[in-house]
Design an enzyme around this catalytic site. Structure first.
Site, mmCIF file in Angstrom:
data_model
loop_
_atom_site.group_PDB
_atom_site.id
_atom_site.type_symbol
_atom_site.label_atom_id
_atom_site.label_comp_id
_atom_site.label_asym_id
_atom_site.label_seq_id
_atom_site.Cartn_x
_atom_site.Cartn_y
_atom_site.Cartn_z
ATOM 1 C CG ASP A 14 -1.914 -1.161 1.186
ATOM 2 O OD1 ASP A 14 -2.173 -1.695 0.088
ATOM 3 O OD2 ASP A 14 -2.406 -1.542 2.261
ATOM 4 N NE ARG A 94 -0.969 1.222 12.123
ATOM 5 C CZ ARG A 94 -0.159 0.249 11.733
ATOM 6 N NH1 ARG A 94 1.073 0.207 12.226
ATOM 7 N NH2 ARG A 94 -0.542 -0.657 10.869
ATOM 8 C CG ASP A 123 -4.199 0.666 11.444
ATOM 9 O OD1 ASP A 123 -4.160 0.726 12.681
ATOM 10 O OD2 ASP A 123 -3.352 0.049 10.775
ATOM 11 C CB SER A 175 -2.908 -6.158 4.917
ATOM 12 O OG SER A 175 -2.381 -5.018 5.549
#
Length: 258
Positions: A14, A94, A123, A175
């Site tokens: 990505d 994150r 996310d 992923s």
């Protein structure tokens, strides 16, 4: 229109596609920002891939101690386990990454930040809440909510058309997200919750069918709710979680900005 964009870059499909897409659609310079949170990957190879994909510079920082000490340990002390089983590995990583990304954006004079999260999950919220809290003046760009790529197969085709080097191939388009706390997979046959994960997904643990008959006992020492030792040996936050030798092993120097 932003002219310099700091992209949270992992080296995966990505974000590798995001570099040429951002350059094409914003006529902007793209800075690839990579955080080592224990993903056990060759970050130098990923850095080289970012440059090959069109990034003007790559910034890499070893955040393993910060991730574990400032995010994982407070969660351990609080008993923060989602629905009694999920250890929030991605959720905790994150904000760690976003904070470093904002620091680089400030340092390098970027006027926008970007991420490679899809438009359907949590996310994107984790990144963007951190961006808005730390740098509300920066524009936030989420390519997955804007481009015409609709699947990982589309992303693979886009990468091929633009000469973007990627490791993913048809038949293995999961992923993945790994750090010192966990490894998660999504996509492919896992989209159907009735499907059991294939044995190939066991990468930091073993399939229970392939484990030794006799269990091993591991002694973990705690002080005030925080792990401080394994087997009687006192360790810092980063080295505490066991992991194999290799690109993510302790003592590997971070890549230099390129």
């Amino acid at each position: 229109m932003p002219k310099r964009i700091a992209l949270a870059y992992s080296g995966g499909l990505d974000t590798s596609c995001a570099i040429p897409w951002l350059k094409e659609n914003y006529d902007a310079e793209v800075l690839a920002v990579m955080a080592d949170v224990g993903q056990n990957e060759d970050l130098q190879a990923a850095s080289d891939k970012a440059i090959a994909s069109g990034a003007s510079a790559v910034f890499v920082e070893d955040l393993r101690d910060e991730f574990v000490g400032s995010y994982v340990f407070p969660a351990v002390r609080a008993g923060a386990v989602y629905e009694g089983r999920y250890l929030l590995g991605t959720s905790l990583a994150r904000p760690t990454i976003a904070k470093y990304q904002v620091d680089i954006a400030r340092q390098e004079g970027a006027d926008a930040v970007a991420h490679g999260c899809t438009g359907k999950g949590n996310d994107q919220v984790r990144f963007e809440l951190a961006f808005h809290a730390l740098a509300p003046d920066l524009e936030v760009i989420a390519p997955w909510r804007l481009w015409d790529i609709r699947s990982r197969e589309d992303a693979l085709a886009y990468a091929a058309r633009h000469g973007v080097p990627v490791e993913q191939k048809t038949g293995d388009l999961y992923s993945r997200d790994q750090n010192l706390l966990h490894l998660s997979h999504e996509g492919e046959d896992l989209e159907d919750p009735w499907n059991a994960p294939p044995s190939s997904l066991y990468r930091i643990t073993r399939n229970p069918d392939q484990t030794a008959a006799e269990p091993e006992t591991v002694d973990v020492g705690f002080e005030r709710g925080v792990p401080v030792s394994v087997g009687g040996e006192r360790l810092g936050p980063g080295p505490l979680p066991p992991r194999p030798d290799g690109p993510g092993a302790p003592g590997r120097p971070p890549c230099s900005p390129g």
